[in-house]
Structures are given as C-alpha cells and as structure tokens.
Design an enzyme around this catalytic site. Sequence first.
Site, short mmCIF file in Angstrom:
data_model
loop_
_atom_site.label_atom_id
_atom_site.label_comp_id
_atom_site.label_asym_id
_atom_site.label_seq_id
_atom_site.Cartn_x
_atom_site.Cartn_y
_atom_site.Cartn_z
CG HIS A 156 23.62 104.95 -11.76
ND1 HIS A 156 24.94 104.32 -10.88
CD2 HIS A 156 23.67 106.13 -11.46
CE1 HIS A 156 25.09 105.23 -10.19
NE2 HIS A 156 24.31 105.91 -10.37
CB SER A 277 23.90 89.45 -41.11
OG SER A 277 23.72 88.36 -41.07
CE LYS A 283 22.38 91.19 -36.66
NZ LYS A 283 22.52 91.36 -35.28
CD GLU A 290 29.85 95.51 -33.14
OE1 GLU A 290 30.29 94.33 -33.72
OE2 GLU A 290 28.40 95.70 -33.21
#
Length: 472
Positions: A156, A277, A283, A290
């Site tokens: 979970h 970024s 970043k 992704e």
Amino acid sequence: MAQLWGGRFTKETDELVYRFNASISFDRRLLQQDVEGSIAHVVMLAKQGILTIEEKDQIIRGLTQIREDAACGRLAISEEYEDVHSFVEANLIARIGEAGKKLHTGRSRNDQVALDMRLYVRQEVLDTDGLLKALLQTLLSLMEENLDTYMPGFTHLQKAQPVTLAHHLGAYFEMFKRDRQRMRDIFGRMNFCPLGSGALAGTTYPLDRDYTASLLGFEGPTLNSMDSVSDRDYVIEFLSALSMIMMHLSRFSEEVILWNSNEYRFVEIDDAYSTGSSIMPQKKNPDIAELVRGKTGRVYGALTSLLVTMKGLPLAYNKDMQEDKELTFDAIDTVKSCLVLFDGMLKTMKFHKDVMEKSAMYGFTNATDAADYLVNKGVPFRDAHGIIGRLVLYCLEKGKSIEELSLAELTAISPVFEADLYDAVSLKTCVEKRLTIGAPGQEAMRAVIERHRSYLEEEWNRTDTGEEKKDE
Ligand code: ARG
C-alpha cells in the site's frame, strides 16, 4: 502512379484514392524481407522447373543488387509505387527486363505481405529477447552488489517489512525473465511459412512449400492457405508481450521516480539521464523514467488497435490488415528504445544505501519481528500483536524507533521484553532470518542468484521452438 493492374479498368484511379490506398510510405521498411522472400520463391520455382535456371539466376542477381543498393542508400524508394512489393518488382523489371516479369509466378501480394511481416516480426522477437537479456544482466550485477543493502519493503506504499535492494530488484528480474519466455513462445508458434498460399486458395503451380519454408528458416509451411493470408495472431501476441514489457518497465519507472524524489532520496539518477528545468534552477528531473512510463500507453494502444481491427474481418485477406504495420513498427521502436534507455539509466544510477537503511529503521518495518519475538517467549500471537501495537504508538509519541527504547521503557509495556530484543529486531536479523527460497535473506538470495547466473548463460536452443529442427 505506377500500379500492378490495369487490364480490367477503364478509368485511372482517383489521385486521393490512390494515396489513401498506398502503403509504401511505411511498408518500405519491409524491403529487405521482401527481397529475401522473393529470392527463396524463385529458387523454389526453378527447382520445380517453373523457371529456368537462367531466369532464376538473372532474377536473383537483380534482387541482390536491389537489396544492396537500397541498404546503402543508392536506391531511393520512390513513392510513386503503391507498396514495397510493386516497387521491388518494377525495379527488378527495369533492371533485368523480361525475366523480372516472371518473379510473381505462383504468388500473390497477400501471401507475400504475410511472409514479409512474419520475417520482420520474427527478427524483432529475437532482438527484443537480446535487449531483455542485457537488462537482466544489469539487474543481476546490481543484485550481487546489494545483498545486504537494507531497505523498506512496501505494501500500500506504506513501509511493511525490511527487504534488501537485491531482493527488490530480483522481483523485476523475474518479470523480465518471463518476458523473455514469452518471446520464445511466440517464436515457436509463429515460425511457419505462409508463402505459397497465393491470394487465399493456394496455387495451381506445383510449388514445394516445404522447400521454401526451409530456405527461409521456418519450421515448415503453414497448413491452411486462407488462414495464412489472414492470420495476424502472432503480431497481436507480440504486441501483447511488448505491452507486458512496457507494464514492467513502467512500474519500475514509477519506483525510480519516487525513489529519486527529494522525499525518498533512495537513488540519484545520473546527470546524463536527467534533464533540467528552463525556469527552476534547482531541478533535476527524471524525464527518461517518466517517458518510459508515458510511452506505455502508446504500446497498449497498438495492441488494442490491432485487436479491434481484426475482430470483424471475414476470411480471408482484407485491406484492413494493412493497418497492422505502422502501429506494430511504432510499438517495436518504442519498446526497443525504452529497454535501451532504461538499462542505461539503471547502470548509471547511484543508490543511497544509507538513506534506504535509515528509512527501513524508522518505519517500524521490524514490528512483525518484534511480535514474533514475543511469540517465541510464549505470548500468543494475537496478544503479541496488541502489545507491539501499543509499543508502536508509544514510539510515535516519543519519535523513536523500537530499538531506540530503553529496556525500562520496553518492560513498562510488557514484562516479557528482555535485552535480547534489540538483536531480534535489528534490520540485519529481520532480513537474515528470512531464508525460505524466494525470501530476502542473503543465503536464500545467493541460491536464487546462482540459478539466474546459469539461466543467463543458457543459449536459446531453438530446437524446442522449431528453428533448427530441419537439421535433424
Ligand atoms: N499493402 C498490403 C498490406 O499491407 C499488401 C497486400 C495487398 N493485397 C491486396 N490484395 N491488395 O496488406
């Protein structure tokens, strides 16, 4: 436009219709397979006395030149032809004249395209298997290096029990191993030659289909000509197996993304596999993971699309089936690049072992073991569960882990606790006591790794899938 028919027609094809119908913009990818199939076909035709040796030699010479010229870019594939089959045939006739017109004897584009696609997919099955193997090798090395890298195991997405990084990665090893097994299954089922099925009902020429099949490395000819020209099951099976690979890569990517986040910090993706970024200087984004996760949808899309395309088709060939190509090519390209990039990302990723271990320590992942400790001292499990529940609550109030409590604090909750509790609930003990096969304990893991090693050394023996049977 240059087309293969005309006799029956009194009007030219409408320009828009011609373009709508044409497939050369994408089936040009099948040129090598088309030539390979044609060469086998003429060798067989000559053996059967349907072509003369001279005609066969001339055709093979022409086809071989076409193949070489196309491979090195000397021959531009012109889009004035409807498809790759007409292009090759027309080009052959332009090169060698009359004999070229005999190439298509005893053949239809229906069995021709069925063969080309099968040859293409068959090779891609092998290539995908090779990439999966490379990924398994990377995983196995990481497993060997991380037998005692403790980390929390989750259910979970909540910390559950301690495991090791080797064990966690071992789960992916199993998945990608099954993916390889699927490649073999598909190969074995698809490795039959449809050539010689004609348009749908075979031909009246005395073709030797066994011979053509063996020339092309197939286990044998397919056994029903109508099925042969309309079967795309093997493409669907392959797309399904590719979808499964993507599902596994996507789950793995999701974990890498989480682990690479500031909150987890279990790993750091290498600069070479991250992006920055344009506005936020701090970043470093996990774009590759992704994208792998994102591209999964596109491969599932190809599978669904072909399933739907096929579901209403009456026997035998229908032009709908031309739609199998672009999406299959795209899915194959996508999966191959995802496998390569994911492997590279994994190889260069840094694992913060200290952070993983700390995370396992401060998540009560040893609570089950603490309860088992009480059980070993004679407390019934249900009572032990309650005692440890209260202990966890106490720890949460104090901001401590179980092993950070003093013996006095422990005995205040249950008099059964003694000093040996500390050792019983240490991460090391919790993991190392789990020694059933498949569990994270080092000894159990070593035995599994041993098996994986010899598995990776095994060569794919294609006799069980058909490939070399003909040599028997
Ligand atoms: N481009 C076609 C395909 O991909 C080749 C077969 C054409 N056959 C035909 N009867 N028009 O399916």
